[in-house]
Each structure stands twice: as structure tokens, then as C-alpha cells.
Design a protein around this motif. Structure first.
Motif, mmCIF file in Angstrom:
data_model
loop_
_atom_site.group_PDB
_atom_site.id
_atom_site.type_symbol
_atom_site.label_atom_id
_atom_site.label_comp_id
_atom_site.label_asym_id
_atom_site.label_seq_id
_atom_site.Cartn_x
_atom_site.Cartn_y
_atom_site.Cartn_z
ATOM 1 N N ILE A 168 -56.193 57.341 -0.415
ATOM 2 C CA ILE A 168 -54.832 57.592 0.065
ATOM 3 C C ILE A 168 -54.362 56.450 0.966
ATOM 4 C CG2 ILE A 168 -53.416 59.142 1.480
ATOM 5 C CD1 ILE A 168 -55.217 61.453 0.296
ATOM 6 N N SER A 169 -55.265 55.928 1.783
ATOM 7 C CA SER A 169 -54.922 54.776 2.629
ATOM 8 C C SER A 169 -54.546 53.574 1.781
ATOM 9 C CB SER A 169 -56.100 54.413 3.546
ATOM 10 O OG SER A 169 -56.398 55.480 4.402
ATOM 11 N N GLY A 170 -55.256 53.370 0.679
ATOM 12 C CA GLY A 170 -54.939 52.270 -0.228
ATOM 13 C C GLY A 170 -53.567 52.432 -0.865
ATOM 14 N N ILE A 171 -53.240 53.656 -1.240
ATOM 15 C CA ILE A 171 -51.919 53.927 -1.831
ATOM 16 C C ILE A 171 -50.825 53.609 -0.815
ATOM 17 C CG2 ILE A 171 -50.391 55.746 -2.686
ATOM 18 C CD1 ILE A 171 -52.989 57.131 -3.736
ATOM 19 N N ILE A 172 -51.006 54.071 0.409
ATOM 20 C CA ILE A 172 -50.024 53.801 1.467
ATOM 21 C C ILE A 172 -49.940 52.301 1.731
ATOM 22 C CG2 ILE A 172 -49.519 54.134 3.924
ATOM 23 C CD1 ILE A 172 -50.788 56.979 3.562
ATOM 24 N N GLY A 173 -51.096 51.640 1.745
ATOM 25 C CA GLY A 173 -51.117 50.195 1.957
ATOM 26 C C GLY A 173 -50.353 49.432 0.896
ATOM 27 N N ALA A 177 -55.193 60.835 -9.060
ATOM 28 C CA ALA A 177 -56.618 61.052 -8.814
ATOM 29 C C ALA A 177 -56.862 61.805 -7.504
ATOM 30 C CB ALA A 177 -57.352 59.712 -8.792
ATOM 31 N N ALA A 178 -56.225 61.353 -6.443
ATOM 32 C CA ALA A 178 -56.420 62.008 -5.142
ATOM 33 C C ALA A 178 -55.870 63.437 -5.184
ATOM 34 C CB ALA A 178 -55.733 61.204 -4.032
ATOM 35 N N GLY A 179 -54.676 63.585 -5.724
ATOM 36 C CA GLY A 179 -54.065 64.914 -5.786
ATOM 37 C C GLY A 179 -54.855 65.875 -6.647
ATOM 38 N N THR A 180 -55.359 65.398 -7.776
ATOM 39 C CA THR A 180 -56.142 66.253 -8.661
ATOM 40 C C THR A 180 -57.462 66.650 -7.993
ATOM 41 O OG1 THR A 180 -55.127 65.218 -10.593
ATOM 42 C CG2 THR A 180 -57.157 66.433 -10.961
ATOM 43 N N ALA A 181 -58.073 65.731 -7.281
ATOM 44 C CA ALA A 181 -59.299 66.059 -6.555
ATOM 45 C C ALA A 181 -59.026 67.117 -5.481
ATOM 46 C CB ALA A 181 -59.897 64.803 -5.922
ATOM 47 N N ILE A 182 -57.907 66.991 -4.792
ATOM 48 C CA ILE A 182 -57.541 67.966 -3.755
ATOM 49 C C ILE A 182 -57.247 69.331 -4.384
ATOM 50 C CG2 ILE A 182 -55.775 68.538 -2.035
ATOM 51 C CD1 ILE A 182 -55.680 65.434 -1.464
ATOM 52 N N VAL A 183 -56.544 69.339 -5.504
ATOM 53 C CA VAL A 183 -56.289 70.596 -6.222
ATOM 54 C C VAL A 183 -57.609 71.226 -6.653
ATOM 55 C CG1 VAL A 183 -55.355 71.551 -8.386
ATOM 56 C CG2 VAL A 183 -53.945 70.063 -6.962
ATOM 57 N N GLY A 184 -58.523 70.401 -7.136
ATOM 58 C CA GLY A 184 -59.834 70.913 -7.532
ATOM 59 C C GLY A 184 -60.571 71.571 -6.385
ATOM 60 N N ILE A 185 -60.481 70.974 -5.218
ATOM 61 C CA ILE A 185 -61.148 71.532 -4.031
ATOM 62 C C ILE A 185 -60.521 72.862 -3.639
ATOM 63 C CG2 ILE A 185 -61.505 71.201 -1.552
ATOM 64 C CD1 ILE A 185 -61.739 68.129 -2.218
ATOM 65 N N PHE A 186 -59.190 72.904 -3.574
ATOM 66 C CA PHE A 186 -58.511 74.095 -3.060
ATOM 67 C C PHE A 186 -58.307 75.214 -4.079
ATOM 68 C CE2 PHE A 186 -57.284 71.050 0.249
ATOM 69 C CZ PHE A 186 -57.589 71.798 1.377
#
Length: 113
Positions: free
Chosen positions: A94-99, A67-76
Motif C-alpha cells: 500500500i505504501s508503494g501504491i501511495i508512493g 492484490a492488497a484489497g483482495t488479500a484484505i477481503v480474504g482476511i475479513f
């Protein structure tokens, strides 16, 4: 090694999600094949990761990376808007994933640690 598989599975999810968008409803062969190939890779790696990582953690990390990566790809790459609230939400995600990774105790079934 399971965490490596899980991260690769999440990154593969980004690729197939982008490919799905670019396939225009599976009407473009190149992106359709890319999507199908990365769907198989993504779920195969996800299955390997779940051998020892608890399913709740694995699924949350897998979908979170996607989800985060796809959103970032969508932005860029797809010129999607990147408002302040969207950026803050991505940081929280992303903080939740790292957590989740940091609190994982090695998980899995007894005797596999």
C-alpha cells in the motif's frame, strides 16, 4: 480524473476477484455474472486511466490495489490467516501504491497536461 478512474478500476478488480472465488469455477450464476460485469467495468476504467497515466505506474497501481484489497477481503470475509508478515507486506504494498501516486508528475503524452 484519470486517477479516480484508476482507483475505481482497482476497487472493481477486488470485486471481480472475490466474485471469481465465490463463483466456484463459474458454477454459481449470480457470482459468475458479478465477476464478468466487474471484469468489464474494471478493464474499461483501467483503459480510461491509461489515457494520461504512464502504463507502468497505472498497471502497478491497478494490480496493487487489486492484490492488497483482495488479500484484505480474504482476511475479513473468507477467514484467511493474517499473520504478522502478511500484514507488514500489505503495508509495504500500500505504501508503494501511495508512493507511485505521489511521484507522478501528471504523466501522459505531451500537450495533455
Amino acid at each position: 480524473m484519470q486517477w479516480f478512474y484508476l482507483v475505481l478500476a482497482g476497487l472493481s478488480e477486488i470485486v471481480w476477484a472475490f466474485g471469481l472465488k465465490e463463483s466456484h469455477g463459474f458454477t454459481k450464476l449470480d457470482f459468475s455474472l458479478l465477476t464478468i460485469a466487474f471484469l468489464i467495468v474494471s478493464f474499461g476504467l483501467f483503459a480510461l486511466a491509461m489515457r494520461t497515466i504512464p502504463i507502468g505506474t497505472a498497471y502497478a497501481v491497478f494490480t496493487g490495489i487489486g492484490a492488497a484489497g483482495t488479500a484484505i477481503v480474504g482476511i475479513f470475509f473468507l477467514n484467511e490467516p493474517a499473520g504478522l508478515l502478511k500484514i507488514i507486506s500489505l503495508i509495504v504494498l500500500i505504501s508503494g501504491i501511495i508512493g507511485l501516486k505521489l511521484v507522478d508528475d501528471g504523466g501522459g503524452k505531451e500537450g495533455e497536461k
